[in-house]
Design an enzyme around this catalytic site. Structure first.
Site, PDB file in Angstrom:
ATOM      1  N   ASP A   1       0.826  -1.207   0.000  1.00 43.91           N
ATOM      2  CA  ASP A   1       0.000   0.000   0.000  1.00 43.91           C
ATOM      3  C   ASP A   1       0.859   1.256   0.000  1.00 43.91           C
ATOM      4  O   ASP A   1       2.036   1.220   0.344  1.00 43.91           O
ATOM      5  CB  ASP A   1      -0.925   0.011   1.221  1.00 43.91           C
ATOM      6  CG  ASP A   1      -0.151   0.030   2.531  1.00 43.91           C
ATOM      7  OD1 ASP A   1       0.821  -0.752   2.649  1.00 43.91           O
ATOM      8  OD2 ASP A   1      -0.498   0.818   3.442  1.00 43.91           O
ATOM      9  N   GLU A   2       0.256   2.355  -0.390  1.00 46.74           N
ATOM     10  CA  GLU A   2       0.817   3.702  -0.285  1.00 46.74           C
ATOM     11  C   GLU A   2       2.239   3.817  -0.836  1.00 46.74           C
ATOM     12  O   GLU A   2       3.146   4.318  -0.167  1.00 46.74           O
ATOM     13  CB  GLU A   2       0.771   4.181   1.167  1.00 46.74           C
ATOM     14  CG  GLU A   2      -0.646   4.357   1.696  1.00 46.74           C
ATOM     15  CD  GLU A   2      -0.686   5.022   3.051  1.00 46.74           C
ATOM     16  OE1 GLU A   2      -1.384   6.037   3.197  1.00 46.74           O
ATOM     17  OE2 GLU A   2      -0.008   4.530   3.986  1.00 46.74           O
TER      18      GLU A   2
END
Length: 583
Positions: free
Chosen positions: A338-339
């Site tokens: 993620d991210e």
């Protein structure tokens, strides 16, 4: 199959029995005077009454190491807890012989604790002690759920149990969990064990352990000891192999799977303490004043992303994966993803050269996934990724890289919209929608030198510094339908959900009240649903039951926060927005 009979003696006199029988008033309430949390799917109790437990009460059960451990716990608990409800149950205590035994039968004692294991059970408690109570389950893990139910039906001194009832119970969703982040702040092992214990009380079955992040790398890995040696906050803030083994074994005893998450390739700044050459933008200021939000190096302080173009990265990563898979036997392996921030990769010379030759950042992520995903699946693991790997607006992979038979996606943004996108793509999904299931929201921001808090009186405070405000009340969590907007086929791809406690502003001092009883709200919604037999949301009647359950959790050593004043607990229904007797 061998059976074991366990007993635990507690004396009480004939006079005590008579006194209890004479002083308990007859039942007059329409609802059940004793409840179980989460509410069972079928609870038949046509003539509510209670019966004493014999001082020689026993459990008879098949031989199984984890069942035996559970039976020992529950036998001790039902005969020594002596729970005194805040509102005394209006039950007739029968003059029949005390209940002397609970007989446990299991169809398949060999079923392992894994995703999809059958957790159903039936429980019958007779009106007379001349018969035995029975608990039948397909698996050991279903029997553990039934034992918890039995324990919640026992109260008072000496021990009394609800009787003349039949319960048939099975969860709606197979995956019901809690995410705890132990990187941003450290939690001692004893806190993790208490969390698992409370999860089992609530029939939650997955502890998703977000062990590492950019802030610290607290788990000691045999093949890469320097990651924790240099990346942990301190020598006393590490999880050794023995610590992990203790947590995993404790989880088995309580019927809770331990799913590890080693987030990568982003959220890996702590790796740079041992291997600075494989991490880009490590220890840079996360959001320089002169750049736009889109050009930040991380979404919060703590920068660093693994470099997929450096061969050394894969040498370290595969050692990490091998060690973690060995230490955590569960079939799910959470690999993060993620991210991923573009600018963090763009500062690296190798990546700059790749991009100058018309390469893309998404291609770089695909290289990483193509190298690591097959390695994890070769270890007989299902890989869980955060939804970003498929849905991110700037850096994501093609669905062809993520075979649905080997991959589960974990949603956290945009609520039902992202769930819909994931299942439409054919993937199984775990739901942690931040709008409903993030337990850290609503506590303001943690950044220092933040001018948004220095405003004239009367200024609109906006989100109060919390990106995911407001605070997620137990009602918000309870009422969330994780299959909202999905058709029947799509709904079957939803494995379940997890509430999440990210630890920017949490540690062991606040863990219990941040999680409980809000996680209990999700536990019931995912076990038996949030609607009654007519299809109406049942949050109104759930309020009184959750008040009672929260109090019992506290008496069991779980620091759950109150949801109402004590007056409301002792006056059920009187703290609703509408009077309980007004239609």
């Amino acid at each position: 199959m061998g059976y074991t009979k366990l007993s635990f003696q507690l004396p009480f006199s004939i006079f005590t029995i008579y006194l209890l029988w004479a002083t308990i008033p007859e039942i007059s309430a329409v609802g059940y005077p004793i409840n179980v949390w989460p509410k069972p799917t079928t609870f038949l109790w046509t003539r509510p009454q209670a019966i004493l437990l014999s001082p020689n009460f026993t459990f008879s059960h098949p031989n199984h190491p984890y069942l035996t451990a559970a039976v020992n716990r529950y036998l001790r608990q039902v005969l020594t807890e002596h729970h005194e409800p805040l509102v005394k149950p209006r039950l007739n205590l029968t003059s029949a012989l005390p209940l002397s035994s609970l007989i446990i039968t299991i169809t398949d004692v060999t079923s392992p604790l894994t995703h999809g294991v059958n957790e159903s059970y039936t429980l019958t408690i007779p009106s007379s002690g001349s018969s035995n109570a029975t608990l039948s389950a397909r698996t050991v893990w279903g029997a553990l759920r039934g034992l918890e139910t039995f324990s919640q039906l026992v109260y008072s001194r000496p021990s009394i149990v609800a009787s003349g009832l039949y319960i048939s119970d099975v969860p709606l969703f197979m995956h019901r969990g809690v995410v705890l982040d132990t990187s941003r702040n450290y939690y001692p092992v004893e806190d993790l064990l208490r969390l698992i214990k409370a999860m089992s009380m609530n029939k939650l079955n997955v502890f998703h352990w977000h062990i590492t992040d950019s802030h610290s790398f607290p788990v000691v890995l045999p093949s890469e000891p320097e990651l924790a040696g240099k990346g942990a906050y301190g020598e006393e803030m590490k999880y050794t192999a023995e610590d992990v083994k203790r947590v995993v074994e404790f989880g088995m005893e309580y019927g809770v799977r331990i799913v590890p998450e080693i987030d990568m390739p982003a959220h890996t700044g702590s790796w740079a303490e041992a291997y600075p050459e494989i991490v880009t933008c490590a220890n840079m200021f996360w959001w320089p004043a002169e750049v736009e939000w889109a050009d930040r190096f991380a979404s919060e302080p703590g920068t660093g992303q693994l470099n997929p173009l450096n061969p050394k990265t894969y040498e370290v990563v595969k050692n990490v994966i091998n060690d973690v898979a060995t230490m955590f036997p569960d079939s799910f392996y959470h690999a993060g993803a993620d991210e991923i921030l573009p600018n963090c990769w763009k500062v690296d010379p190798l990546i700059q050269t790749f991009l100058s030759k018309n390469g893309t950042l998404s291609q770089i992520l695909e290289m990483f996934v193509n190298s690591t995903l097959p390695h994890i699946t070769s270890l007989n693991r299902t890989v869980v990724y955060w939804e970003d790997v498929l849905l991110d607006s700037s850096i994501k992979v093609s669905p062809s890289v993520l075979p649905p038979e080997n991959v589960v996606l974990h949603t956290w943004n945009n609520g039902p919209n992202n769930i819909k996108k994931v299942v439409e793509s054919g993937y199984r999904v775990i739901v942690s929608s931040s709008d409903f299931y993030y337990l850290d929201c609503g506590h303001g921001g943690f950044l220092g030198n933040d001018s948004q808090y220095d405003q004239p009186p009367g200024t609109d405070p906006g989100n109060g510094g919390s990106w995911c405000e407001p605070f997620k009340t137990w009602q918000t969590i309870y009422n969330y339908d994780i299959t909202y907007g999905l058709n029947e086929t799509e709904s079957k791809l939803v494995l379940g959900g997890e509430v999440a406690l990210w630890s920017e502003q949490a540690d062991s001092t606040v863990m219990d009240p941040r999680i409980w009883p809000r996680a209990s709200a999700m536990a019931e919604a995912l076990w038996s649903g949030n609607r009654d037999e007519t299809g109406k949301k049942r949050y109104a009647e759930a309020t009184d039951r959750l008040n009672v359950w929260r109090y019992r959790m506290v008496t069991r050593g779980i620091g759950a926060e109150p949801i109402q004043p004590l007056w409301c607990v002792k006056n059920p229904g009187m703290c609703n927005t509408v009077h309980p007797f007004v239609s």
